[in-house]
Design a protein around this motif. Structure first.
Motif, short mmCIF file in Angstrom:
data_model
loop_
_atom_site.label_atom_id
_atom_site.label_comp_id
_atom_site.label_asym_id
_atom_site.label_seq_id
_atom_site.Cartn_x
_atom_site.Cartn_y
_atom_site.Cartn_z
N GLU A 144 0.83 -1.21 0.00
CA GLU A 144 0.00 0.00 0.00
C GLU A 144 0.86 1.25 0.00
O GLU A 144 0.57 2.22 -0.72
N LEU A 145 1.92 1.27 0.78
CA LEU A 145 2.81 2.43 0.84
C LEU A 145 3.44 2.71 -0.52
O LEU A 145 3.71 3.87 -0.87
N ALA A 146 3.68 1.66 -1.28
CA ALA A 146 4.30 1.83 -2.59
C ALA A 146 3.40 2.62 -3.54
O ALA A 146 3.88 3.19 -4.53
N GLU A 147 2.10 2.69 -3.23
CA GLU A 147 1.16 3.42 -4.08
C GLU A 147 0.96 4.86 -3.65
O GLU A 147 0.19 5.59 -4.28
N TRP A 148 1.62 5.28 -2.58
CA TRP A 148 1.43 6.64 -2.08
C TRP A 148 2.13 7.70 -2.93
O TRP A 148 1.80 8.88 -2.85
N GLY A 149 3.11 7.28 -3.70
CA GLY A 149 3.87 8.25 -4.49
C GLY A 149 4.70 9.19 -3.64
O GLY A 149 4.78 10.40 -3.92
N LEU A 150 5.30 8.68 -2.58
CA LEU A 150 6.07 9.52 -1.66
C LEU A 150 7.28 10.12 -2.38
O LEU A 150 7.89 9.51 -3.25
N ASP A 151 7.61 11.36 -1.97
CA ASP A 151 8.71 12.10 -2.59
C ASP A 151 9.61 12.65 -1.50
O ASP A 151 9.14 12.97 -0.40
N HIS A 152 10.90 12.79 -1.79
CA HIS A 152 11.84 13.26 -0.78
C HIS A 152 11.77 14.76 -0.57
O HIS A 152 12.28 15.29 0.41
N ARG A 153 11.13 15.50 -1.49
CA ARG A 153 11.09 16.96 -1.38
C ARG A 153 10.04 17.41 -0.36
O ARG A 153 8.93 16.88 -0.34
N VAL A 154 10.39 18.39 0.46
CA VAL A 154 9.47 18.88 1.50
C VAL A 154 8.78 20.17 1.12
O VAL A 154 7.91 20.66 1.85
N GLY A 155 9.14 20.76 0.00
CA GLY A 155 8.49 21.99 -0.43
C GLY A 155 9.16 22.57 -1.64
O GLY A 155 10.39 22.67 -1.70
N GLY A 156 8.37 22.93 -2.63
CA GLY A 156 8.94 23.54 -3.83
C GLY A 156 9.66 22.52 -4.68
O GLY A 156 9.69 21.32 -4.42
N GLU A 157 10.26 23.03 -5.74
CA GLU A 157 10.98 22.20 -6.68
C GLU A 157 12.45 22.06 -6.24
O GLU A 157 13.05 23.02 -5.76
N VAL A 158 12.99 20.91 -6.42
CA VAL A 158 14.41 20.71 -6.16
C VAL A 158 15.20 21.38 -7.26
O VAL A 158 14.86 21.29 -8.45
N GLU A 159 16.27 22.06 -6.90
CA GLU A 159 17.10 22.79 -7.87
C GLU A 159 17.59 21.83 -8.96
O GLU A 159 18.07 20.75 -8.68
N GLY A 160 17.42 22.29 -10.20
CA GLY A 160 17.87 21.46 -11.31
C GLY A 160 16.77 20.62 -11.89
O GLY A 160 16.97 19.94 -12.89
N LYS A 161 15.57 20.62 -11.23
CA LYS A 161 14.45 19.82 -11.72
C LYS A 161 13.46 20.69 -12.50
O LYS A 161 13.30 21.88 -12.20
#
Length: 299
Positions: free
Chosen positions: A282-299
């Motif tokens: 189930e956790l694999a379907e959450w789409g978790l991301d390492h970013r906590v806010g905004g776009e990561v530089e370079g993305k």
């Protein structure tokens, strides 16, 4: 008359008979013993301490099955689960008095004892089985999480050695019957393929065959007693609490606790790996991301 539970029958509809008191009836692939493989090595430990009658009667009974090595805490370490005292040196002490060799003890937890045995006392070819007990007091159901007896067996599973935890409930702490049963049970394990990474938690509801209804396999679950604390008179300005023990009124259907309360010897197969596979998917379907806010530089 001894009772045996089968699925859909009687008070434990989801609890199945594993073995009878007069012979093993469950079928499984067998691995015939090869005399050329050498002795069957058993490590015996507990959480009640090296001088507990439970561990001594267990060790004596298992010497009829294989070569026994005893290493346990030097004193009482109940309730320590699988805790270990990392970063502390250990002293291994041989214990003998009155003409008896009790084995070895260590000033540490039950899990410490197993870990030390795996480093310092391991026989040629390694241990074939770890047996922890026989504990004075049942460790059925959820109480297994707190049990030093079960924790020691879990430490054996951590090292890849099949392990068994044995505990005796009831008011009479006579370990003779439980020790004899465990010798028969280990003899059966010896004939079968190793259960690597597995702990079999065995709980005896009574000290005698007459007081036992049979043997049942059940899922670990429920509690026959609830532990807690209640506040008593303070000591000056310090709040003081004492242990409280309350019997549980209900037990999950199909659990080892339900079978235990019905007078059955229970066997619950446990694993060192606690992973909840369903939740992992189930956790694999959450789409978790390492970013906590905004776009990561370079993305």
């Amino acid at each position: 008359m001894r009772r045996s539970w089968t699925p859909g029958v009687g008070p434990g509809a989801a609890v199945a008979l594993l073995v009878s008191l007069h012979g093993c009836t469950a079928s499984a692939p067998e691995a015939p013993a090869d005399p050329g493989e050498g002795p069957y090595h058993i490590l015996v430990t507990n959480d009640d301490g090296i001088r507990s009658p439970g561990i001594q009667q267990l060790a004596d009974a298992l010497r009829e099955v294989g070569e026994v090595t005893v290493l346990a805490p030097c004193g009482q370490r109940s309730g320590s689960s699988i805790s270990v005292q990392l970063g502390q040196g250990k002293r291994l002490r041989p214990i003998a008095d009155e003409g008896r060799d009790w084995g070895n003890c260590v000033d540490g937890t039950p899990a410490d004892a197993v870990m030390l045995a795996m480093e310092a006392l391991v026989p040629e070819g390694g241990f074939d089985l770890v047996v922890s007990g026989i504990n004075a007091g049942a460790n059925v159901g959820d109480l297994g999480h707190m049990s030093g007896t079960v924790g020691a067996a879990m430490a054996g599973a951590y090292y890849g050695v099949p392990s068994v935890a044995a505990s005796l409930g009831g008011n009479e702490m006579d370990f003779g019957y439980a020790a004899a049963f465990m010798a028969r049970f280990v003899e059966e394990l010896k004939r079968r393929p190793p259960l690597t990474g597995t702990v079999l938690s065995v709980n005896f509801p009574a000290a005698t065959e007459v007081g036992t209804a049979g043997v049942a396999l059940g899922r670990m679950g429920g509690s026959y007693i609830r532990f807690g604390y209640e506040e008593v008179e303070p000591d000056d300005d310090v709040r003081v609490f004492r242990p409280r023990y309350d019997p549980a009124e209900t037990h999950p259907p199909g659990s080892d606790t339900e079978a235990f309360m019905a007078g059955m010897i229970t066997i619950a197969p446990l694993r060192f790996d606690w992973t909840d596979e369903e939740l992992l998917r189930e956790l694999a379907e959450w789409g978790l991301d390492h970013r906590v806010g905004g776009e990561v530089e370079g993305k």
